[in-house]
Design an enzyme around this catalytic site. Structure first.
Site, PDB file in Angstrom:
ATOM      1  N   ASN A 102     -42.178 -22.582  11.221  1.00  7.66           N
ATOM      2  CA  ASN A 102     -43.137 -21.943  10.320  1.00  7.66           C
ATOM      3  C   ASN A 102     -42.792 -22.420   8.909  1.00  7.66           C
ATOM      4  O   ASN A 102     -41.813 -21.953   8.330  1.00  7.66           O
ATOM      5  CB  ASN A 102     -43.032 -20.421  10.444  1.00  7.66           C
ATOM      6  CG  ASN A 102     -43.953 -19.713   9.459  1.00  7.66           C
ATOM      7  OD1 ASN A 102     -44.762 -20.350   8.778  1.00  7.66           O
ATOM      8  ND2 ASN A 102     -43.845 -18.388   9.391  1.00  7.66           N
ATOM      9  N   LYS A 162     -44.406 -21.902   6.285  1.00  5.06           N
ATOM     10  CA  LYS A 162     -44.863 -20.959   5.257  1.00  5.06           C
ATOM     11  C   LYS A 162     -45.581 -21.730   4.129  1.00  5.06           C
ATOM     12  O   LYS A 162     -46.242 -22.727   4.426  1.00  5.06           O
ATOM     13  CB  LYS A 162     -43.685 -20.111   4.754  1.00  5.06           C
ATOM     14  CG  LYS A 162     -42.939 -19.450   5.921  1.00  5.06           C
ATOM     15  CD  LYS A 162     -41.958 -18.378   5.521  1.00  5.06           C
ATOM     16  CE  LYS A 162     -41.293 -17.804   6.765  1.00  5.06           C
ATOM     17  NZ  LYS A 162     -40.414 -16.681   6.482  1.00  5.06           N
ATOM     18  N   HIS A 215     -47.524 -12.027  11.245  1.00  6.04           N
ATOM     19  CA  HIS A 215     -46.243 -12.276  10.582  1.00  6.04           C
ATOM     20  C   HIS A 215     -45.946 -11.140   9.590  1.00  6.04           C
ATOM     21  O   HIS A 215     -46.856 -10.624   8.945  1.00  6.04           O
ATOM     22  CB  HIS A 215     -46.263 -13.632   9.869  1.00  6.04           C
ATOM     23  CG  HIS A 215     -44.895 -14.066   9.462  1.00  6.04           C
ATOM     24  ND1 HIS A 215     -44.276 -13.581   8.335  1.00  6.04           N
ATOM     25  CD2 HIS A 215     -44.008 -14.903  10.052  1.00  6.04           C
ATOM     26  CE1 HIS A 215     -43.059 -14.113   8.250  1.00  6.04           C
ATOM     27  NE2 HIS A 215     -42.876 -14.914   9.277  1.00  6.04           N
ATOM     28  N   GLU A 267     -44.800 -11.181   6.709  1.00  5.31           N
ATOM     29  CA  GLU A 267     -45.246 -11.443   5.337  1.00  5.31           C
ATOM     30  C   GLU A 267     -46.740 -11.127   5.192  1.00  5.31           C
ATOM     31  O   GLU A 267     -47.186 -10.653   4.147  1.00  5.31           O
ATOM     32  CB  GLU A 267     -44.914 -12.891   4.951  1.00  5.31           C
ATOM     33  CG  GLU A 267     -43.410 -13.061   4.730  1.00  5.31           C
ATOM     34  CD  GLU A 267     -42.835 -14.419   5.071  1.00  5.31           C
ATOM     35  OE1 GLU A 267     -43.587 -15.396   5.183  1.00  5.31           O
ATOM     36  OE2 GLU A 267     -41.603 -14.497   5.252  1.00  5.31           O
ATOM     37  N   GLU A 280     -39.182 -10.763  15.067  1.00  3.10           N
ATOM     38  CA  GLU A 280     -38.590 -11.178  13.790  1.00  3.10           C
ATOM     39  C   GLU A 280     -38.198  -9.929  13.000  1.00  3.10           C
ATOM     40  O   GLU A 280     -39.047  -9.357  12.290  1.00  3.10           O
ATOM     41  CB  GLU A 280     -39.593 -11.997  12.976  1.00  3.10           C
ATOM     42  CG  GLU A 280     -40.049 -13.270  13.658  1.00  3.10           C
ATOM     43  CD  GLU A 280     -40.533 -14.303  12.655  1.00  3.10           C
ATOM     44  OE1 GLU A 280     -39.988 -15.408  12.648  1.00  3.10           O
ATOM     45  OE2 GLU A 280     -41.433 -13.990  11.845  1.00  3.10           O
ATOM     46  N   GLY A 325     -35.284 -14.890   5.957  1.00  2.13           N
ATOM     47  CA  GLY A 325     -34.974 -15.492   4.664  1.00  2.13           C
ATOM     48  C   GLY A 325     -33.760 -14.906   3.983  1.00  2.13           C
ATOM     49  O   GLY A 325     -33.533 -15.133   2.793  1.00  2.13           O
ATOM     50  N   SER A 328     -33.701 -16.185   9.961  1.00  6.17           N
ATOM     51  CA  SER A 328     -32.503 -16.937   9.567  1.00  6.17           C
ATOM     52  C   SER A 328     -31.868 -17.745  10.709  1.00  6.17           C
ATOM     53  O   SER A 328     -30.650 -17.872  10.771  1.00  6.17           O
ATOM     54  CB  SER A 328     -31.469 -16.009   8.929  1.00  6.17           C
ATOM     55  OG  SER A 328     -31.981 -15.456   7.732  1.00  6.17           O
TER      56      SER A 328
HETATM   57  P1  13P Z   1     -36.360 -17.800   8.044  1.00 12.70           P
HETATM   58  O1  13P Z   1     -35.957 -18.662   9.232  1.00 12.70           O
HETATM   59  O2  13P Z   1     -36.482 -18.548   6.781  1.00 12.70           O
HETATM   60  O3  13P Z   1     -35.534 -16.566   7.970  1.00 12.70           O
HETATM   61  O4  13P Z   1     -37.882 -17.304   8.383  1.00 12.70           O
HETATM   62  C1  13P Z   1     -38.144 -16.736   9.594  1.00 12.70           C
HETATM   63  C2  13P Z   1     -39.603 -16.557   9.732  1.00 12.70           C
HETATM   64  O5  13P Z   1     -40.193 -15.721   9.079  1.00 12.70           O
HETATM   65  C3  13P Z   1     -40.322 -17.440  10.656  1.00 12.70           C
HETATM   66  O6  13P Z   1     -41.634 -17.012  10.859  1.00 12.70           O
END
Ligand code: 13P
Length: 247
Positions: free
Chosen positions: A9, A11, A95, A97, A164, A170, A209
């Site tokens: 992903n 992002k 997601h 976010e 997640e 992150g 992460s």
């Molecule tokens: P990170 O691997 O940067 O923690 O992000 C995870 C994520 O949100 C994947 O969709």
């Protein structure tokens, strides 16, 4: 046997040149990986470029979001028909976010999942609890509600679930293998409430992460069937190492 899925992903990262440079390096590194489903979810603006570069590979293309309508007066939105047209086979929905920053509800996510499946898109459906929810002992309640509402009246096929935990995204703080396995086992049991035996075939990915260092132990958990990777998917060598876990 559940075929593992390792998904990137990206992002809101990478312009056209960056995406091209990534794939020039990444494709030769994973050319022979046939036992893993590899998925890349770039931002909308580079889907076209990435679609062309992935054409002769077995790597699948995902979008990071979509709206549930097919077309019309929805300024700024992208439809499932547009995604399949450009070569997407997958879409990430729900997601954290999208839920936290853009206010997406379980009901909206459910409508999006239904629309994506109607257009034949495989859905990577994200769920996960916040730190406050975990500390309040509400992890399982949150996961159960997200699953029940998000997958309401959705058939089991074409659904990949990504667990997640929001506190691991992150932050550099990966769930322990015990925490991941416990949550994945719970998720599979709730999928069994909805789908019966078919829940044994559903791939459940871990996200939060994930790094080349953590992937091997995570993948050793019996109910972890892959990973959804953010930060560590932005560099070709690091993402290739995650794809080639255990090698
Ligand atoms: P990170 O691997 O940067 O923690 O992000 C995870 C994520 O949100 C994947 O969709």
């Amino acid at each position: 046997m559940r075929k593992p899925v390792i998904a990137a992903n990206w992002k809101m990262n990478k312009k056209v040149d960056d995406a091209q440079a990534f794939l020039d390096q990444f494709i030769p590194l994973v050319w022979n990986e046939k036992e893993i489903d590899i998925v890349i979810a770039p931002p909308f603006t580079v889907l076209h470029t990435v679609a062309n570069l992935l054409k002769i590979t077995s790597v699948s293309l995902a979008a990071q979001n979509m709206y549930f309508e097919e077309k019309g007066a929805f300024t700024g939105e992208i439809s499932p028909a547009m995604l399949t047209d450009i070569g997407c086979t997958h879409v990430i929905l729900g997601h954290s976010e999208r839920r936290a920053i853009f206010g997406e509800s379980d009901e909206l996510i459910n409508r999006k999942i239904g629309a994506a499946r109607n257009f034949g898109l495989e859905v990577i459906f994200c769920i996960g609890e916040t730190l406050a929810e975990r500390e309040a002992g509400k992890t399982f309640d949150v996961l159960k509600k997200q699953i029940q509402a998000g997958l309401k009246e959705i058939p089991h096929n074409g659904i990949i679930v990504a667990y997640e935990p929001v506190w691991a995204i992150g932050t550099g703080k990966t769930a322990t293998t015990a925490e991941a396995q416990e949550a994945h086992e719970f998720v599979r049991a709730r999928l069994a409430d909805l789908y019966g035996k078919a829940a044994d075939e559903t791939r459940i990915l871990y996200g939060g992460s994930v790094t080349p260092e953590s992937i091997d132990t995570l993948m050793a958990c019996p109910d972890v069937d892959g990973a959804l990777v953010g930060g560590a998917s932005l560099k070709a060598d690091s993402f290739a190492r995650i794809v080639k876990y255990n090698k």
